[in-house]
Design a protein around this motif. Sequence first.
Motif, PDB file in Angstrom:
ATOM      1  N   MET A   1      38.490  47.049  23.234  1.00  0.00           N
ATOM      2  CA  MET A   1      39.700  45.888  23.373  1.00  0.00           C
ATOM      3  C   MET A   1      39.745  45.316  24.428  1.00  0.00           C
ATOM      4  O   MET A   1      39.581  46.168  25.786  1.00  0.00           O
ATOM      5  N   ARG A   7      46.022  38.600  19.964  1.00  0.00           N
ATOM      6  CA  ARG A   7      46.183  39.214  18.771  1.00  0.00           C
ATOM      7  C   ARG A   7      47.907  39.086  17.996  1.00  0.00           C
ATOM      8  O   ARG A   7      48.338  39.260  18.702  1.00  0.00           O
ATOM      9  N   ASP A   9      49.539  38.567  13.936  1.00  0.00           N
ATOM     10  CA  ASP A   9      49.576  37.989  12.282  1.00  0.00           C
ATOM     11  C   ASP A   9      49.255  36.892  11.710  1.00  0.00           C
ATOM     12  O   ASP A   9      50.182  36.364  11.988  1.00  0.00           O
ATOM     13  N   SER A  50      53.074  39.785  20.478  1.00  0.00           N
ATOM     14  CA  SER A  50      53.181  40.099  20.128  1.00  0.00           C
ATOM     15  C   SER A  50      54.339  41.347  19.671  1.00  0.00           C
ATOM     16  O   SER A  50      54.738  40.817  20.586  1.00  0.00           O
ATOM     17  N   VAL A 179      50.999  43.766  10.980  1.00  0.00           N
ATOM     18  CA  VAL A 179      49.481  44.122  12.067  1.00  0.00           C
ATOM     19  C   VAL A 179      48.969  43.171  12.660  1.00  0.00           C
ATOM     20  O   VAL A 179      48.986  42.100  12.293  1.00  0.00           O
ATOM     21  N   GLU A 180      48.866  43.238  13.568  1.00  0.00           N
ATOM     22  CA  GLU A 180      47.669  42.421  14.748  1.00  0.00           C
ATOM     23  C   GLU A 180      46.891  42.397  15.246  1.00  0.00           C
ATOM     24  O   GLU A 180      45.732  43.547  15.475  1.00  0.00           O
ATOM     25  N   LYS A 181      45.803  41.709  14.479  1.00  0.00           N
ATOM     26  CA  LYS A 181      44.389  41.229  14.413  1.00  0.00           C
ATOM     27  C   LYS A 181      43.845  39.597  15.524  1.00  0.00           C
ATOM     28  O   LYS A 181      44.538  39.186  15.699  1.00  0.00           O
ATOM     29  N   ASN A 182      42.551  40.555  16.002  1.00  0.00           N
ATOM     30  CA  ASN A 182      41.895  39.824  17.199  1.00  0.00           C
ATOM     31  C   ASN A 182      42.227  37.860  16.930  1.00  0.00           C
ATOM     32  O   ASN A 182      41.827  37.677  15.146  1.00  0.00           O
ATOM     33  N   TYR A 183      42.887  37.372  17.327  1.00  0.00           N
ATOM     34  CA  TYR A 183      42.357  36.179  16.932  1.00  0.00           C
ATOM     35  C   TYR A 183      41.063  35.025  17.568  1.00  0.00           C
ATOM     36  O   TYR A 183      40.899  35.292  18.633  1.00  0.00           O
TER      37      TYR A 183
END
Length: 197
Positions: A1, A7, A9, A50, A179-183
Amino acid sequence: MKEFEIRADYKNDTLVVYQAYNKVIAKAALENQKFTAPFSFNRMTWIKPSFLWMMERSNYGQKPNQEYTLALHIKREAWEKALELAILTSPEKRAYPNPKIWEEEFENANVYVQWDPERNIKGTKLNYRSIQVGISRHLIEEFNEDWIVKIEDYNPLVKKILNLTKSGEFEKAKKLLPVEKNYPLSGELARRIGADI
């Protein structure tokens, strides 16, 4: 990370950001799918992608006037426009080698960016950061009228997660987290907001 990365959704066209309000403001926003009085259009409003940082900020909806967590689905193009207009709240060398330029831009900025330590489900500070974006009063009407696609009530979810954490069921609680992912950011945009490339 990486230490400084967004990060979130997000889907093809929208991204979720969180805010917490009292019952009156939240209920009106949910009913109208936009903010109305007594929401203030004369002060800055901060949006956070977040979920766990929002939980830290509102203490899982237990702080006064932050009892209701709203998930705002905003247009990705609006999110990126905000980042393009943004200035960091302090003259970080990685983004502003010349503090004079930061000073001038800060005076005239309509959007502000701050990086705060991310949290885990137990509220512990992590060694990477989470972005929050401040929309100034000059842009709030546009934010309200044009950026927001949908407002969702996350209060039931927050309460469920809080109850699980209170009884020590952290693994169960984690499964309920958004669910949060890299933007993805362009190099230029990343430099502007002090994100890692």
